[in-house]
Design an enzyme around this catalytic site. Structure first.
Site, PDB file in Angstrom:
ATOM      1  N   PHE A 197       1.791  -1.415  -6.486  1.00 58.24           N
ATOM      2  CA  PHE A 197       2.461  -0.121  -6.483  1.00 58.24           C
ATOM      3  C   PHE A 197       2.854   0.313  -5.079  1.00 58.24           C
ATOM      4  CE2 PHE A 197       0.053   0.427 -10.623  1.00 58.24           C
ATOM      5  CZ  PHE A 197       1.147   0.014 -11.365  1.00 58.24           C
ATOM      6  N   ASP A 198       2.209  -0.207  -4.040  1.00 57.12           N
ATOM      7  CA  ASP A 198       2.742  -0.023  -2.692  1.00 57.12           C
ATOM      8  C   ASP A 198       4.122  -0.650  -2.596  1.00 57.12           C
ATOM      9  OD1 ASP A 198       0.891   1.496  -1.267  1.00 57.12           O
ATOM     10  OD2 ASP A 198      -0.310  -0.223  -0.686  1.00 57.12           O
ATOM     11  N   VAL A 199       4.265  -1.862  -3.127  1.00 58.79           N
ATOM     12  CA  VAL A 199       5.549  -2.563  -3.053  1.00 58.79           C
ATOM     13  C   VAL A 199       6.604  -1.830  -3.880  1.00 58.79           C
ATOM     14  CG1 VAL A 199       6.757  -4.696  -3.628  1.00 58.79           C
ATOM     15  CG2 VAL A 199       4.485  -4.797  -2.583  1.00 58.79           C
TER      16      VAL A 199
END
Length: 416
Positions: A197-199
């Site tokens: 979810f960072d990406v």
């Protein structure tokens, strides 16, 4: 020695004031013909989501000035793995950038930060909610310095009731429900093998910035672009989050199988497993033909997606019996040659090697000379405005003198 900049720099639109020149050398000497050549990004982000977004922008030609604390981005210490003593985590998301180290609690360094914001087209930050306001670097303050700035802010759980929750990807994988979908029914929940979810939030940030730049091109208006990891996670979970929101169904772990399509999973062959992905009824007919069992496709229990899902256990046994006649590699070549969706299950090395075999050129060299580092290529090809990889990931504070001199030069031009 510090070179404080005592007054904010008024940003001008014309190149005469020292801005970037499309298809030429940018303000800090980098040559780029990318689609974002001429855009200056003040990058106050750290770790992954923001730096990934700004690397994509930098690849496309934007001048990205990475503002780090005196100790540097946390990911400089995320070891192992390492390459020549540097963390590969940091190297993965910071090419094509310039680094300047600023202690934002120091008045002189804070003044440099304000001058950079006054000059930039885009600012991005992912500090804990409230921290930038305490420093006088929040959107309201930035807009006073630079009314048409695009200010992208990334948080973990928003700026309201979730503002106090730290924005770590693993927390979001847990809280969003994604971990409840990962693993077999009889195993514990698992996280994804990457900070997923960072990406995804980084991708959403890049998209949001590009949308704001288009609006600015039409109207001259800057704006605040806000993102948070939890919202990006729920968006990125697509059909699984929609199962609950739209259908009232709470999805559960199904291992490697798909809730709505079958066969769409690893299948046993004579020497291992292969992924077979059947997306529609016509593909299933072709699959059965390739496996030598065309009558199965006509069986009323398997003719439609709904029926195959209802009878997947029986169908699985039939398919495995046929697939046992050859190896996974043999089936991969045979089925893929017939245009059927399938893939071997490989490690990361195998994935890179496959991309190389397919002519996708997955590895690109960033930088020049002794500072030339293999990195993973940008995902987009442009026919007219190609991305480039002229700058290796920067050393901490590597461009301090260059950035400070550039800001002083711009101020002198404005004041003249």
């Amino acid at each position: 020695m510090k070179q404080p900049i005592d007054e904010s720099v008024s940003r001008k639109q014309d190149h005469a004031t020292g801005g970037n020149d499309n298809h030429g050398l940018d303000a800090l000497g980098r040559a780029s013909a990318g689609p974002l050549a001429g855009i200056v990004v003040a990058d106050f982000s750290r770790v992954l989501a923001g730096p990934y977004a700004t690397m994509l922008l930098a690849d496309m030609g934007a001048t990205v000035i990475k503002v780090e604390g005196p100790e540097g981005d946390d990911t400089r210490t995320y070891m192992p793995p390492v390459r020549d003593g540097e963390a590969t985590f940091f190297l993965a998301v910071n090419r094509n950038k310039h680094s300047i180290a600023l202690d934002l609690k120091d008045p002189e360094d804070l003044d440099v930060a304000r001058s950079l914001i006054s000059t930039a087209d885009v600012m991005i930050e992912n500090f804990k909610p409230g921290n930038m306001a305490r420093l006088g670097l929040d959107y309201a303050s930035a807009a006073e310095l630079n009314p048409d700035i695009i200010y992208a802010s990334i948080t973990g759980f928003g700026t309201g009731a979730g503002a106090h929750i730290p924005g770590y990807d693993l927390l979001v994988q847990a809280a969003s429900g994604m971990m409840s979908l990962t693993g077999d029914q009889d195993t514990q929940p698992y996280r994804a093998g990457i900070a997923l979810f960072d990406v995804i939030t980084g991708l959403h940030a890049a998209i949001g910035i590009l949308g704001a730049l288009h609006h600015k091109d039409r109207t001259g208006e800057g704006q605040l672009v806000e993102l948070n990891l939890l919202t990006s996670a729920l968006s990125g979970m697509v059909n699984q989050s929609a199962a609950y929101v739209t259908g009232g169904v709470v999805p559960t772990r199904m291992g490697n199988e798909h809730p709505s399509m079958y066969p769409y999973a690893p299948m046993q062959t004579g020497d291992g497993t292969i992924i077979i992905a059947t997306g529609n009824d016509a593909q299933f007919v072709r699959l059965c033909g390739a496996l030598g069992i065309p009558a199965v496709a006509r069986d009323p229990k398997f003719t439609t997606t709904l029926q195959r899902n209802a009878n997947r256990n029986e169908l699985r046994d039939i398919l495995h019996a046929q697939l046992a006649a050859q190896s996974a590699d043999e089936w991969f070549h045979e089925l893929s040659s017939a245009g059927l969706p399938c893939a071997p299950i490989q490690d990361v090395r195998g994935g890179v090697e496959l991309a190389e075999q397919l002519g996708l050129n997955p590895v690109v060299m960033a930088g020049e000379g002794s500072r030339k580092i293999p990195t993973v290529r940008h995902p987009v090809d442009y026919s007219l405005t190609p991305v480039d990889y002229s700058l290796a990931p920067p050393g901490l504070n590597e461009s301090s003198g260059l950035v400070r001199d550039w800001l002083l030069h711009r101020k002198a031009l404005v004041d003249a």
